[in-house]
Design a protein around this motif. Structure first.
Motif, PDB file in Angstrom:
ATOM      1  N   SER A  55      -9.650  41.606 -90.172  1.00 18.81           N
ATOM      2  CA  SER A  55      -9.705  42.365 -91.429  1.00 18.81           C
ATOM      3  C   SER A  55      -8.589  41.943 -92.380  1.00 18.81           C
ATOM      4  N   THR A  56      -7.411  41.607 -91.841  1.00 18.42           N
ATOM      5  CA  THR A  56      -6.314  41.117 -92.690  1.00 18.42           C
ATOM      6  C   THR A  56      -6.716  39.830 -93.390  1.00 18.42           C
ATOM      7  N   TYR A  57      -7.339  38.913 -92.647  1.00 22.93           N
ATOM      8  CA  TYR A  57      -7.763  37.640 -93.232  1.00 22.93           C
ATOM      9  C   TYR A  57      -8.889  37.823 -94.238  1.00 22.93           C
ATOM     10  N   ILE A  58      -9.842  38.676 -93.940  1.00 24.43           N
ATOM     11  CA  ILE A  58     -10.948  38.915 -94.876  1.00 24.43           C
ATOM     12  C   ILE A  58     -10.412  39.545 -96.170  1.00 24.43           C
ATOM     13  N   LYS A  59      -9.507  40.494 -96.014  1.00 22.01           N
ATOM     14  CA  LYS A  59      -8.886  41.122 -97.194  1.00 22.01           C
ATOM     15  C   LYS A  59      -8.151  40.060 -98.023  1.00 22.01           C
ATOM     16  N   ALA A  60      -7.412  39.182 -97.344  1.00 21.64           N
ATOM     17  CA  ALA A  60      -6.652  38.135 -98.038  1.00 21.64           C
ATOM     18  C   ALA A  60      -7.567  37.177 -98.795  1.00 21.64           C
ATOM     19  N   ILE A  61      -8.738  36.918 -98.249  1.00 20.45           N
ATOM     20  CA  ILE A  61      -9.703  36.049 -98.935  1.00 20.45           C
ATOM     21  C   ILE A  61     -10.112  36.672-100.269  1.00 20.45           C
ATOM     22  N   PHE A  62     -10.339  37.980-100.257  1.00 20.51           N
ATOM     23  CA  PHE A  62     -10.817  38.653-101.461  1.00 20.51           C
ATOM     24  C   PHE A  62      -9.720  38.994-102.462  1.00 20.51           C
ATOM     25  N   ASP A  63      -8.510  39.299-101.970  1.00 18.61           N
ATOM     26  CA  ASP A  63      -7.471  39.682-102.931  1.00 18.61           C
ATOM     27  C   ASP A  63      -6.467  38.560-103.226  1.00 18.61           C
ATOM     28  N   GLY A  64      -6.621  37.412-102.563  1.00 22.70           N
ATOM     29  CA  GLY A  64      -5.774  36.263-102.837  1.00 22.70           C
ATOM     30  C   GLY A  64      -4.333  36.436-102.399  1.00 22.70           C
ATOM     31  N   SER A  65      -4.067  37.344-101.481  1.00 25.88           N
ATOM     32  CA  SER A  65      -2.689  37.619-101.055  1.00 25.88           C
ATOM     33  C   SER A  65      -2.123  36.571-100.087  1.00 25.88           C
ATOM     34  N   MET A  66      -2.945  35.604 -99.730  1.00 24.95           N
ATOM     35  CA  MET A  66      -2.521  34.593 -98.774  1.00 24.95           C
ATOM     36  C   MET A  66      -3.102  33.254 -99.221  1.00 24.95           C
ATOM     37  N   ASN A  67      -2.438  32.184 -98.881  1.00 26.26           N
ATOM     38  CA  ASN A  67      -2.996  30.856 -99.128  1.00 26.26           C
ATOM     39  C   ASN A  67      -4.364  30.804 -98.449  1.00 26.26           C
ATOM     40  N   MET A  68      -5.394  30.441 -99.182  1.00 25.89           N
ATOM     41  CA  MET A  68      -6.778  30.485 -98.692  1.00 25.89           C
ATOM     42  C   MET A  68      -6.990  29.670 -97.410  1.00 25.89           C
ATOM     43  N   ASP A  69      -6.209  28.613 -97.220  1.00 24.37           N
ATOM     44  CA  ASP A  69      -6.351  27.783 -96.020  1.00 24.37           C
ATOM     45  C   ASP A  69      -6.123  28.577 -94.741  1.00 24.37           C
ATOM     46  N   ILE A  70      -5.173  29.496 -94.768  1.00 25.13           N
ATOM     47  CA  ILE A  70      -4.800  30.227 -93.554  1.00 25.13           C
ATOM     48  C   ILE A  70      -5.950  31.091 -93.028  1.00 25.13           C
TER      49      ILE A  70
END
Length: 163
Positions: A55-70
């Motif tokens: 869920s952390t990674y899916i959230k990051a994909i949508f809100d851009g809070s993480m480099n997309m590669d990760i």
């Protein structure tokens, strides 16, 4: 021809296993928290909460809070890393033709891998990795059990008996 195909599949399986060993145990992750006791390391680097990392990674994909590669590499990588196992295992081990037997075999394998990564400090124990690896292996098993693949295998064995 049957023998050539079997040799090619066997060699591809060996290369696949070597790639898994490199990815799972010899990769660039390195040792983390080497100054901690094993118990402290386990506490800091383990995730036993299902879907927490996913869920952390899916959230990051949508809100851009993480480099997309990760998140992409982690989600897709863990999902597809064991997909080939769902094809290779029933090909080589004829007794594994039921999804329940296959699932039990993969559960044991994934548990052993996660524990080895944890004890060797070459990774962490993450239940979400376990979930994604199992899903990938089950997709591979579904491909193996598909009507198309099974028809190909039956045709191959018909030709073998006719020769």
């Amino acid at each position: 021809m049957e023998r050539v195909v079997r040799v090619i599949i066997s060699l591809s399986f060996v290369f696949y296993l070597l790639a898994l060993v490199v990815l799972l145990f010899l990769g660039t992750r390195g040792f983390i928290f080497t100054d901690l006791s094993l118990i402290e390391y386990i506490k800091r680097s383990s995730n036993f909460v299902p879907f927490k990392t996913i869920s952390t990674y899916i959230k990051a994909i949508f809100d851009g809070s993480m480099n997309m590669d990760i998140p992409i590499k982690n989600l897709v990588g863990n999902l597809f890393m064991f997909l080939p196992m769902g094809i290779y295992i029933p090909y080589f081990i004829k007794g594994i033709y039921k999804v329940s037997v296959f699932s039990l075999s993969m559960t044991i394998l994934f548990f052993v891998i996660e524990v080895i990564q944890l004890v060797s400090r070459r990774g962490s124990f993450d239940i979400d990795d376990f979930i994604l690896n199992m899903l990938g292996a089950l997709i591979g098993f579904g491909i193996w059990k598909s009507t198309f693949i099974q028809k190909l295998l039956k045709q191959k064995s018909k030709h073998q008996f006719q020769s």
